[in-house]
Enzyme design. Structure first.
Site, short mmCIF file in Angstrom:
data_model
loop_
_atom_site.label_atom_id
_atom_site.label_comp_id
_atom_site.label_asym_id
_atom_site.label_seq_id
_atom_site.Cartn_x
_atom_site.Cartn_y
_atom_site.Cartn_z
N CYS A 86 0.57 -1.40 0.19
CA CYS A 86 0.43 0.16 0.37
C CYS A 86 0.81 1.45 -0.43
O CYS A 86 1.86 1.26 -0.98
CB CYS A 86 -1.27 -0.06 1.14
SG CYS A 86 -2.09 1.42 0.92
N HIS A 196 -2.95 -5.38 1.50
CA HIS A 196 -2.70 -5.99 2.73
C HIS A 196 -2.73 -7.40 3.10
O HIS A 196 -3.71 -7.91 4.22
CB HIS A 196 -3.57 -5.11 3.73
CG HIS A 196 -3.19 -3.32 3.60
ND1 HIS A 196 -2.29 -2.88 4.49
CD2 HIS A 196 -3.66 -2.59 2.97
CE1 HIS A 196 -2.44 -1.43 3.90
NE2 HIS A 196 -3.54 -1.82 2.86
N GLU A 198 -0.63 -8.92 4.92
CA GLU A 198 -0.39 -8.39 6.34
C GLU A 198 -1.78 -8.42 7.28
O GLU A 198 -1.50 -9.17 8.47
CB GLU A 198 0.42 -8.25 6.58
CG GLU A 198 0.11 -6.17 7.09
CD GLU A 198 -0.23 -5.71 6.04
OE1 GLU A 198 -0.44 -5.82 4.70
OE2 GLU A 198 -0.35 -4.36 5.86
#
Ligand code: GLN
Length: 224
Positions: A86, A196, A198
């Site tokens: 991002c 994302h 993660e």
């Protein structure tokens, strides 16, 4: 497997990235600050998401000029793996480590939702634990994720398999050209992506579709 996380003022996904890398690698990543000029020997450098320098000028433009990014570029030139998520992707583009540009979302609105991603190239150090064409879930949260490249650059990255993930099934949240969600450099060691991964690595997140990206990058075997 050692990793490093780059810290810059205004990033807000750094703790998520540190938690994910700690969980997946079993070792807490080292952190490097914007003014650091050297990065320790690690297998993976992660630049997290957020709003570095308040997104002033353009997202990632100021961060890209901080001393730590010179150190990231030196490591990348030596073949160390780098992933930018991002704002991290925007920083890598602004630093010239990845081609193209990330423009304002076509809707002109901040988009925060889950999308579906297609693994467009499973033959990279970051996606080898996925199958080619696999569709995974992944959250996005950004207002400048609209990837653009001029026709020549686009033809080159498409032709060389540098488009690694695409928004699938009409889920493109930002108007990115060719539904591009993430690209890799020509050497194959610098990846940037707007979604994302993660934030989707364990059951508590509601799924773990993002986990294989970090397992791949850290050289860990494919989960059973
Ligand atoms: N989550 C993020 O990293 C957001 C990146 C950037 N601030 C944007 O909104 O586009």
């Amino acid at each position: 497997m050692k990793s490093a996380v780059v810290l810059l003022p205004g990033l807000n996904r750094d703790r998520d990235m540190i938690a994910a890398l700690t969980k997946i690698s079993g070792t807490a990543p080292v952190t490097v600050w914007q003014t650091d000029t050297e990065i320790p020997d690690v297998d993976l450098i992660a630049i997290p998401g957020g709003f570095s320098f308040g997104d002033y000028l353009r997202c990632g433009a100021i961060a890209a000029r901080m001393p730590v990014m010179r150190a990231v570029a030196e490591k990348a030139a030596k073949g160390v793996q780098v992933v930018g998520v991002c704002n991290g992707f925007q920083i890598l583009v602004e630093a010239g480590l990845l081609p193209g540009a990330l423009m304002r979302n076509a809707s002109l609105k901040f988009v925060c939702r889950e999308v579906k991603l297609e693994i467009a190239n499973a033959n990279t150090a970051f996606t080898r634990n996925y199958a080619a064409g696999q569709i995974i879930r992944c959250p996005v949260a950004h207002h400048d994720g609209n990837y653009f490249a001029d026709p020549e650059t686009l033809a080159r990255i498409e032709g060389e398999g540098q488009v690694v993930v695409r928004y699938a099934e009409g889920t493109n949240p930002n108007g990115s050209i060719n539904d591009i969600a993430g690209i890799i450099n020509d050497k194959g060691n610098v990846l940037g992506l707007m979604p994302h991964p993660e934030n989707l690595i364990e059951a508590a997140h509601g799924g773990d579709d993002g986990r294989a990206l970090f397992e791949s990058a850290l050289g860990l075997p494919k989960a059973a």
